[in-house]
Design a protein around this motif. Structure first.
Motif, PDB file in Angstrom:
ATOM      1  N   ALA A  18      27.372  44.312 145.797  1.00  0.00           N
ATOM      2  CA  ALA A  18      26.207  45.078 146.251  1.00  0.00           C
ATOM      3  C   ALA A  18      26.402  46.572 146.076  1.00  0.00           C
ATOM      4  O   ALA A  18      25.432  47.315 145.932  1.00  0.00           O
ATOM      5  CB  ALA A  18      25.931  44.752 147.724  1.00  0.00           C
ATOM      6  N   ARG A  19      27.683  47.032 146.114  1.00  0.00           N
ATOM      7  CA  ARG A  19      27.936  48.463 146.002  1.00  0.00           C
ATOM      8  C   ARG A  19      28.052  48.945 144.561  1.00  0.00           C
ATOM      9  O   ARG A  19      28.244  50.127 144.317  1.00  0.00           O
ATOM     10  CB  ARG A  19      29.230  48.814 146.746  1.00  0.00           C
ATOM     11  N   ARG A  20      27.983  48.032 143.602  1.00  0.00           N
ATOM     12  CA  ARG A  20      28.075  48.455 142.201  1.00  0.00           C
ATOM     13  C   ARG A  20      26.850  49.273 141.809  1.00  0.00           C
ATOM     14  O   ARG A  20      25.732  48.950 142.180  1.00  0.00           O
ATOM     15  CB  ARG A  20      28.177  47.236 141.276  1.00  0.00           C
ATOM     16  N   PRO A  21      27.064  50.326 141.054  1.00  0.00           N
ATOM     17  CA  PRO A  21      25.897  51.129 140.634  1.00  0.00           C
ATOM     18  C   PRO A  21      25.018  50.335 139.692  1.00  0.00           C
ATOM     19  O   PRO A  21      25.486  49.557 138.868  1.00  0.00           O
ATOM     20  CB  PRO A  21      26.542  52.338 139.933  1.00  0.00           C
ATOM     21  N   ARG A  22      23.745  50.546 139.847  1.00  0.00           N
ATOM     22  CA  ARG A  22      22.791  49.860 138.988  1.00  0.00           C
ATOM     23  C   ARG A  22      22.815  50.465 137.593  1.00  0.00           C
ATOM     24  O   ARG A  22      22.975  51.671 137.433  1.00  0.00           O
ATOM     25  CB  ARG A  22      21.387  49.991 139.566  1.00  0.00           C
ATOM     26  N   PRO A  23      22.667  49.625 136.591  1.00  0.00           N
ATOM     27  CA  PRO A  23      22.637  50.167 135.231  1.00  0.00           C
ATOM     28  C   PRO A  23      21.409  51.028 135.014  1.00  0.00           C
ATOM     29  O   PRO A  23      20.374  50.860 135.658  1.00  0.00           O
ATOM     30  CB  PRO A  23      22.611  48.913 134.339  1.00  0.00           C
ATOM     31  N   ALA A  24      21.578  51.981 134.129  1.00  0.00           N
ATOM     32  CA  ALA A  24      20.459  52.880 133.826  1.00  0.00           C
ATOM     33  C   ALA A  24      19.316  52.105 133.197  1.00  0.00           C
ATOM     34  O   ALA A  24      19.512  51.146 132.457  1.00  0.00           O
ATOM     35  CB  ALA A  24      20.920  53.993 132.872  1.00  0.00           C
ATOM     36  N   ARG A  25      18.124  52.512 133.535  1.00  0.00           N
ATOM     37  CA  ARG A  25      16.963  51.839 132.991  1.00  0.00           C
ATOM     38  C   ARG A  25      16.864  52.084 131.494  1.00  0.00           C
ATOM     39  O   ARG A  25      17.092  53.204 131.031  1.00  0.00           O
ATOM     40  CB  ARG A  25      15.691  52.344 133.673  1.00  0.00           C
ATOM     41  N   PRO A  26      16.501  51.056 130.718  1.00  0.00           N
ATOM     42  CA  PRO A  26      16.344  51.279 129.281  1.00  0.00           C
ATOM     43  C   PRO A  26      15.184  52.221 129.011  1.00  0.00           C
ATOM     44  O   PRO A  26      14.184  52.233 129.719  1.00  0.00           O
ATOM     45  CB  PRO A  26      16.064  49.862 128.745  1.00  0.00           C
ATOM     46  N   GLY A  27      15.353  53.000 127.977  1.00  0.00           N
ATOM     47  CA  GLY A  27      14.298  53.939 127.614  1.00  0.00           C
ATOM     48  C   GLY A  27      14.444  55.298 128.248  1.00  0.00           C
ATOM     49  O   GLY A  27      13.553  56.130 128.140  1.00  0.00           O
ATOM     50  N   GLY A  28      15.578  55.543 128.952  1.00  0.00           N
ATOM     51  CA  GLY A  28      15.760  56.861 129.550  1.00  0.00           C
ATOM     52  C   GLY A  28      15.804  57.963 128.527  1.00  0.00           C
ATOM     53  O   GLY A  28      15.299  59.066 128.752  1.00  0.00           O
ATOM     54  N   GLY A  29      16.442  57.700 127.374  1.00  0.00           N
ATOM     55  CA  GLY A  29      16.464  58.702 126.313  1.00  0.00           C
ATOM     56  C   GLY A  29      15.089  58.992 125.761  1.00  0.00           C
ATOM     57  O   GLY A  29      14.782  60.120 125.386  1.00  0.00           O
ATOM     58  N   VAL A  30      14.236  57.973 125.708  1.00  0.00           N
ATOM     59  CA  VAL A  30      12.880  58.173 125.218  1.00  0.00           C
ATOM     60  C   VAL A  30      12.097  59.072 126.167  1.00  0.00           C
ATOM     61  O   VAL A  30      11.372  59.976 125.752  1.00  0.00           O
ATOM     62  CB  VAL A  30      12.179  56.811 125.049  1.00  0.00           C
ATOM     63  N   ILE A  31      12.255  58.824 127.483  1.00  0.00           N
ATOM     64  CA  ILE A  31      11.534  59.636 128.461  1.00  0.00           C
ATOM     65  C   ILE A  31      11.999  61.088 128.410  1.00  0.00           C
ATOM     66  O   ILE A  31      11.192  62.026 128.400  1.00  0.00           O
ATOM     67  CB  ILE A  31      11.721  59.042 129.868  1.00  0.00           C
ATOM     68  N   ALA A  32      13.330  61.285 128.390  1.00  0.00           N
ATOM     69  CA  ALA A  32      13.853  62.645 128.322  1.00  0.00           C
ATOM     70  C   ALA A  32      13.435  63.330 127.021  1.00  0.00           C
ATOM     71  O   ALA A  32      13.092  64.520 127.011  1.00  0.00           O
ATOM     72  CB  ALA A  32      15.375  62.622 128.447  1.00  0.00           C
ATOM     73  N   GLY A  33      13.490  62.588 125.914  1.00  0.00           N
ATOM     74  CA  GLY A  33      13.061  63.168 124.642  1.00  0.00           C
ATOM     75  C   GLY A  33      11.593  63.532 124.648  1.00  0.00           C
ATOM     76  O   GLY A  33      11.197  64.562 124.090  1.00  0.00           O
ATOM     77  N   GLY A  34      10.768  62.688 125.268  1.00  0.00           N
ATOM     78  CA  GLY A  34       9.348  63.008 125.361  1.00  0.00           C
ATOM     79  C   GLY A  34       9.088  64.265 126.170  1.00  0.00           C
ATOM     80  O   GLY A  34       8.210  65.068 125.839  1.00  0.00           O
ATOM     81  N   ARG A  35       9.870  64.452 127.238  1.00  0.00           N
ATOM     82  CA  ARG A  35       9.710  65.668 128.036  1.00  0.00           C
ATOM     83  C   ARG A  35      10.119  66.900 127.248  1.00  0.00           C
ATOM     84  O   ARG A  35       9.464  67.948 127.318  1.00  0.00           O
ATOM     85  CB  ARG A  35      10.534  65.550 129.316  1.00  0.00           C
ATOM     86  N   ARG A  36      11.230  66.803 126.512  1.00  0.00           N
ATOM     87  CA  ARG A  36      11.645  67.949 125.699  1.00  0.00           C
ATOM     88  C   ARG A  36      10.623  68.262 124.621  1.00  0.00           C
ATOM     89  O   ARG A  36      10.326  69.432 124.356  1.00  0.00           O
ATOM     90  CB  ARG A  36      13.014  67.678 125.081  1.00  0.00           C
ATOM     91  N   ALA A  37      10.117  67.219 123.979  1.00  0.00           N
ATOM     92  CA  ALA A  37       9.115  67.447 122.940  1.00  0.00           C
ATOM     93  C   ALA A  37       7.846  68.071 123.523  1.00  0.00           C
ATOM     94  O   ALA A  37       7.251  68.969 122.911  1.00  0.00           O
ATOM     95  CB  ALA A  37       8.786  66.131 122.238  1.00  0.00           C
ATOM     96  N   ALA A  38       7.440  67.618 124.709  1.00  0.00           N
ATOM     97  CA  ALA A  38       6.250  68.187 125.332  1.00  0.00           C
ATOM     98  C   ALA A  38       6.477  69.643 125.722  1.00  0.00           C
ATOM     99  O   ALA A  38       5.604  70.502 125.516  1.00  0.00           O
ATOM    100  CB  ALA A  38       5.860  67.359 126.561  1.00  0.00           C
ATOM    101  N   ALA A  39       7.669  69.943 126.279  1.00  0.00           N
ATOM    102  CA  ALA A  39       7.967  71.327 126.645  1.00  0.00           C
ATOM    103  C   ALA A  39       7.993  72.223 125.413  1.00  0.00           C
ATOM    104  O   ALA A  39       7.462  73.347 125.429  1.00  0.00           O
ATOM    105  CB  ALA A  39       9.306  71.396 127.383  1.00  0.00           C
ATOM    106  N   GLY A  40       8.610  71.739 124.332  1.00  0.00           N
ATOM    107  CA  GLY A  40       8.628  72.519 123.109  1.00  0.00           C
ATOM    108  C   GLY A  40       7.243  72.716 122.526  1.00  0.00           C
ATOM    109  O   GLY A  40       6.923  73.803 122.022  1.00  0.00           O
ATOM    110  N   ALA A  41       6.401  71.677 122.600  1.00  0.00           N
ATOM    111  CA  ALA A  41       5.045  71.793 122.070  1.00  0.00           C
ATOM    112  C   ALA A  41       4.220  72.789 122.876  1.00  0.00           C
ATOM    113  O   ALA A  41       3.440  73.565 122.311  1.00  0.00           O
ATOM    114  CB  ALA A  41       4.371  70.424 122.065  1.00  0.00           C
ATOM    115  N   VAL A  42       4.397  72.782 124.203  1.00  0.00           N
ATOM    116  CA  VAL A  42       3.665  73.747 125.040  1.00  0.00           C
ATOM    117  C   VAL A  42       4.106  75.179 124.729  1.00  0.00           C
ATOM    118  O   VAL A  42       3.283  76.090 124.577  1.00  0.00           O
ATOM    119  CB  VAL A  42       3.875  73.416 126.528  1.00  0.00           C
ATOM    120  N   LEU A  43       5.419  75.380 124.614  1.00  0.00           N
ATOM    121  CA  LEU A  43       5.929  76.715 124.303  1.00  0.00           C
ATOM    122  C   LEU A  43       5.478  77.167 122.920  1.00  0.00           C
ATOM    123  O   LEU A  43       5.058  78.320 122.737  1.00  0.00           O
ATOM    124  CB  LEU A  43       7.450  76.721 124.398  1.00  0.00           C
TER     125      LEU A  43
END
Length: 296
Positions: A18-43
């Motif tokens: 029960a104390r084991r850390p949960r694995p990272a959700r798949p697609g985390g890189g996609v979400i982070a990449g989308g945020r960076r792309a959106a920030a760059g597009a706004v700038l």
């Protein structure tokens, strides 16, 4: 008799599980990449609006001279000061940013298109054509770009500088496109199209290049920043854009020669250059994470 699990769930194997850390959700890189792309597009969008709308509100044109203000600091009449020749730094910086952005966009489009054409043709055709195009690509990688630009550009303008920059930015991407095309050449849909008698150009346009769209999109976005930095460096050395036209590199060269007491032309041009390169880099890195299958 075997004993059961004693105590609360927090003890024993169940507790450790029960104390084991949960694995990272798949697609985390996609979400982070989308945020960076959106920030760059706004700038990048904000910078484009500034470059396009700035001259409309500026009280001075980029080619106008104020004979009563030479090397003046920022003021109500000249928002970012004036140069040693009496020209408005704000108008000149926006003009230089527009020139640098135009050069970057045109160079990226030409270099990415050339890389796609050469790499796809070499990878799909194979044989002598593949060997010849690969040899020519490797030969161009040896040439030093600044020396070639200095020799081949004795006095041309932007129309000469853009093809010269694009001629030295497509080789690495062409090799990547060739490798992907070789792997796609043996796929079932390509073999079926060839069996039905579809010509090679149509197979490349309809079946091969669409599957390389992510690679080409990322390459084009990153090449914009690379081309802008290359143009600014060449213009700083006197090998790029030349007066009477201006670019960010030209402004930085003029500002650096004016001394520390009159450094605002260099500072404003360099700051705008950093923001433009940061914006296009964020867009390119974000698109790479979003379109990369391994990050899904």
């Amino acid at each position: 008799m075997r004993r059961g699990v004693r105590g609360p769930v927090g003890r024993g194997r169940l507790g450790r599980a029960a104390r084991r850390p949960r694995p990272a959700r798949p697609g985390g890189g996609v979400i982070a990449g989308g945020r960076r792309a959106a920030a760059g597009a706004v700038l990048l969008g904000a910078l484009l609006v500034l470059v396009a709308a700035g001259p409309l509100v500026s009280p001075w044109g980029w080619d106008e001279i104020d004979f009563a203000a030479f090397r003046e600091g920022p003021s109500a009449a000249h928002w970012l000061g004036t140069t040693q020749s009496g020209r408005d730094v704000f108008a000149l910086t926006l003009r230089g940013a527009r020139t640098s952005l135009l050069i970057g966009l045109l160079t990226a489009a030409i270099s990415t298109g050339l890389a796609a054409a050469v790499g796809a043709a070499a990878g799909y055709a194979g044989g002598a054509l593949d060997r010849g195009l690969t040899w020519g690509t490797d030969a161009l990688l040896i040439l030093p770009p600044p020396l070639v630009v200095a020799v081949l550009r004795p006095g041309g303008g932007t129309a000469v500088l853009v093809p010269l920059l694009a001629a030295f930015m497509w080789m690495v991407t062409a090799r990547a496109v060739r490798a992907e095309t070789v792997s796609l050449r043996g796929r079932e849909f390509v073999l079926a199209a060839r069996f039905l008698g579809v010509r090679a150009p149509r197979v490349l346009v309809r079946h091969v290049l669409p599957r390389l769209a992510s690679l080409l999109a990322v390459d084009a976005s990153l090449n914009v920043g690379i081309a802008i930095v290359a143009e600014s460096g060449l213009s700083y050395l006197g090998l790029g854009v030349r007066p009477p036209d201006v670019s960010l590199g030209v402004l930085m060269a003029d500002g650096s020669g004016a001394g520390g007491a009159f450094s605002w032309p260099f500072g404003f041009a360099a700051g705008l250059l950093v923001l433009i390169v940061l914006a296009v880099s964020l867009v390119g890195d974000g698109l790479r994470d979003v379109l990369d299958p391994e990050s899904r």
